[in-house]
Design an enzyme around this catalytic site. Structure first.
Site, PDB file in Angstrom:
ATOM      1  N   ASP A 193       0.837  -1.202   0.000  1.00  0.00           N
ATOM      2  CA  ASP A 193       0.000   0.000   0.000  1.00  0.00           C
ATOM      3  C   ASP A 193       0.872   1.253   0.000  1.00  0.00           C
ATOM      4  O   ASP A 193       2.065   1.215   0.273  1.00  0.00           O
ATOM      5  CB  ASP A 193      -0.898  -0.012   1.243  1.00  0.00           C
ATOM      6  CG  ASP A 193      -2.089   0.923   1.117  1.00  0.00           C
ATOM      7  OD1 ASP A 193      -2.367   1.388  -0.006  1.00  0.00           O
ATOM      8  OD2 ASP A 193      -2.741   1.185   2.140  1.00  0.00           O
ATOM      9  N   HIS A 208      -8.840  -0.692  -9.119  1.00  0.00           N
ATOM     10  CA  HIS A 208      -8.803   0.321  -8.061  1.00  0.00           C
ATOM     11  C   HIS A 208      -7.740   1.393  -8.319  1.00  0.00           C
ATOM     12  O   HIS A 208      -8.021   2.589  -8.183  1.00  0.00           O
ATOM     13  CB  HIS A 208      -8.543  -0.372  -6.720  1.00  0.00           C
ATOM     14  CG  HIS A 208      -8.272   0.561  -5.594  1.00  0.00           C
ATOM     15  ND1 HIS A 208      -9.195   1.494  -5.152  1.00  0.00           N
ATOM     16  CD2 HIS A 208      -7.164   0.733  -4.813  1.00  0.00           C
ATOM     17  CE1 HIS A 208      -8.676   2.173  -4.142  1.00  0.00           C
ATOM     18  NE2 HIS A 208      -7.443   1.754  -3.933  1.00  0.00           N
TER      19      HIS A 208
END
Length: 497
Positions: free
Chosen positions: A205, A341
């Site tokens: 992330d 995403h």
């Protein structure tokens, strides 16, 4: 109101989480309501010396780098440096409670209304009550006014807990006349071992952050540099700079979301729907589906660069893992689905190379946000893995910083992630569908296309929301001078800034 060119950016004035991110192994968020405004503002003068500035964080990060380098030279694990940071931010109702009534955001103004009022617009699941008000399916704490949040980061739980108690003591929470009451405390932790830096679904992330002009001096290949005013109020690039009160300079708006992740259910969905391509095992087909829904492999490697198999060296390589644009993929989903995403939330060439016939080209600069936050909740249990059902709450405390919530977080969620027609297509008739990770449809079924590179027009139905919002609020993180000179009452306390 700000009518002059501000002095050059002074990093000692900016709260540390915004531009650099408070260093952390663990982080505690204390959400509160102010119960005595004058007492709170008087105590705030004593908090200001504890607030960690960006200048300090830059020093902390250099110390961490030096520590790692020294350990590497001696071939041992670096000892953990004892670093604790404190920041604070306030909602509109929190500012009002303190008697600060300035409009710091031009209309439309989601900050002024608050995120509870914005929940339906964000697509959150909920019901309409007898009065016609939308009530989101949130935890109770966020259904009532939240005036502010203390963000306290550190290297271990005891150090952070000690600092939390120190902050509470300043505001009299341990005495007879507390000036605030805690409404929720969330403890987040960096995931352990090999999962460090990965969110609970397992994906690396925080990769695609923008660089900020004249702060991030050496951006990585593919990293977009944005003007300071995209993130900091009152700086170059802030379109509302002239209408802001002068004290708002160098503050930043916070879009905070309390996001729960249904990890066993997500993993089961991938196992049940593997992409069937020649040479792929069922396990590899499931892994590929996950990568195509996210836009990256779990290592962090972008599928726009390595579309059919993970590249474990590319994933964590900051010089290479962000150097792509979806260029040449404007009307194709062969390499990366339109709905992935990472593509939904940072469309790159999809807008920047859009032809004039479709209203392009369009700059993404005003849509960029800096993402912070931390994972919360335990690692998956054996029972959850076996039953494919979530039994322990876990997820992401998502935090974004921007100078304009309407342009930043709110737009990304409402107009990109939840918009089935985005990103816009030039020639393709395929409807992209929802962002499969964070896209919200008020609990309705969601569909995506492009999951199979050899049948990109086929629609895949997502049976549930794998990310479930359970609360959130819009805050403003003021500059340290604003906290000291505008927010705090009484005698100023000697500061180390």
């Amino acid at each position: 109101m700000t009518t002059h060119t501000p002095a050059p950016l002074d990093l000692a004035n900016v709260q540390g989480d915004i531009l650099s991110g408070l260093p952390k192994k663990t982080q505690t968020y204390v959400f509160f309501q102010i119960t005595n405004s004058n007492a709170f503002r008087t105590a705030l003068a004593h908090l200001v010396p504890l607030i960690t500035s960006t200048k300090e964080v830059v020093g902390h990060r250099q110390s961490i780098a030096d520590n790692k380098a020294a350990a590497a030279r001696n071939s041992h694990e670096p000892p953990l440096l004892e670093i604790v940071g404190v920041n604070v931010a306030f909602s509109q109702i929190g500012l009002n409670t303190m008697g600060i009534k300035d409009d710091i955001q031009a209309e439309p103004n989601p900050f002024k209304a608050g995120q509870l009022k914005d929940a339906q617009n964000l697509g959150d699941k909920g019901v309409t009550d007898k009065s016609g008000n939308f009530v989101p399916d949130w935890i109770d704490a966020f259904k009532h006014p939240v005036h502010g949040v203390f963000i306290i980061s550190g290297h271990d739980h005891p150090s952070v807990s000690k600092k939390v108690h120190e902050v509470e003591h300043i505001f009299g929470v341990d005495g007879q006349h507390p000036s605030f009451k805690e409404v929720l405390k969330v403890v987040g932790d960096v995931r352990p071992g090999k999962e460090k830096g990965h969110e609970h679904f397992g994906f690396l992330d925080g990769i695609s952050q923008p660089a900020v002009k004249d702060f991030d001096k050496h951006p990585n290949p593919g990293q977009e540099t944005v003007r300071q005013g995209i993130i900091l109020v009152g700086r170059d690039g802030d379109g509302d700079a002239k209408s802001r009160p002068t004290w708002a300079l160098d503050g930043s708006f916070v879009g905070l979301r309390y996001l729960f992740q249904l990890v066993p259910e997500f993993n089961k969905f991938l196992l049940d729907n593997p992409i069937d391509l020649p040479g792929l095992t069922r396990e590899k087909g499931s892994e590929l589906l996950g990568a195509r829904l996210m836009g990256r492999w779990k290592s962090g490697a972008p599928i726009d660069i390595t579309p059919l198999q993970d590249n474990l060296k590319l994933g964590p390589n900051a010089k290479e893992n962000n150097n792509f644009r979806y260029q040449g993929e404007i009307d194709s989903q062969t390499r990366c689905p339109f709905s992935a995403h990472t593509r939904k939330t940072n469309p790159r060439a999809d807008l920047e190379d859009l032809p004039p016939s479709k209203g392009g080209p369009v700059s993404n600069e005003t849509r960029r946000i800096i993402r912070r936050g931390i994972q919360f909740g335990p690692e998956l249990t054996e029972e959850e893995n076996c039953d494919h059902k979530t039994k322990h709450g876990r997820g992401l405390l998502f935090v974004s910083y921007q100078s304009n919530i309407s342009n930043g977080f709110q737009f990304l969620q409402h107009s990109w992630a939840n918009n089935t027609q985005f990103p816009p297509r030039d020639k393709s008739t395929v409807i992209p569908g929802f962002d499969p990770i964070i896209g919200q449809a008020d609990g309705a079924a969601r569909h995506v296309t492009g999951s199979n590179p050899q049948a990109a027009g086929n629609q895949l139905t997502l049976p549930i929301d794998f990310v479930v919002p359970k609360g959130g609020e819009y805050f403003f993180s003021p500059s340290i001078p604003a906290l000291r000179d505008t927010f705090a009452l009484g005698a100023h306390i000697e500061s180390h800034h």
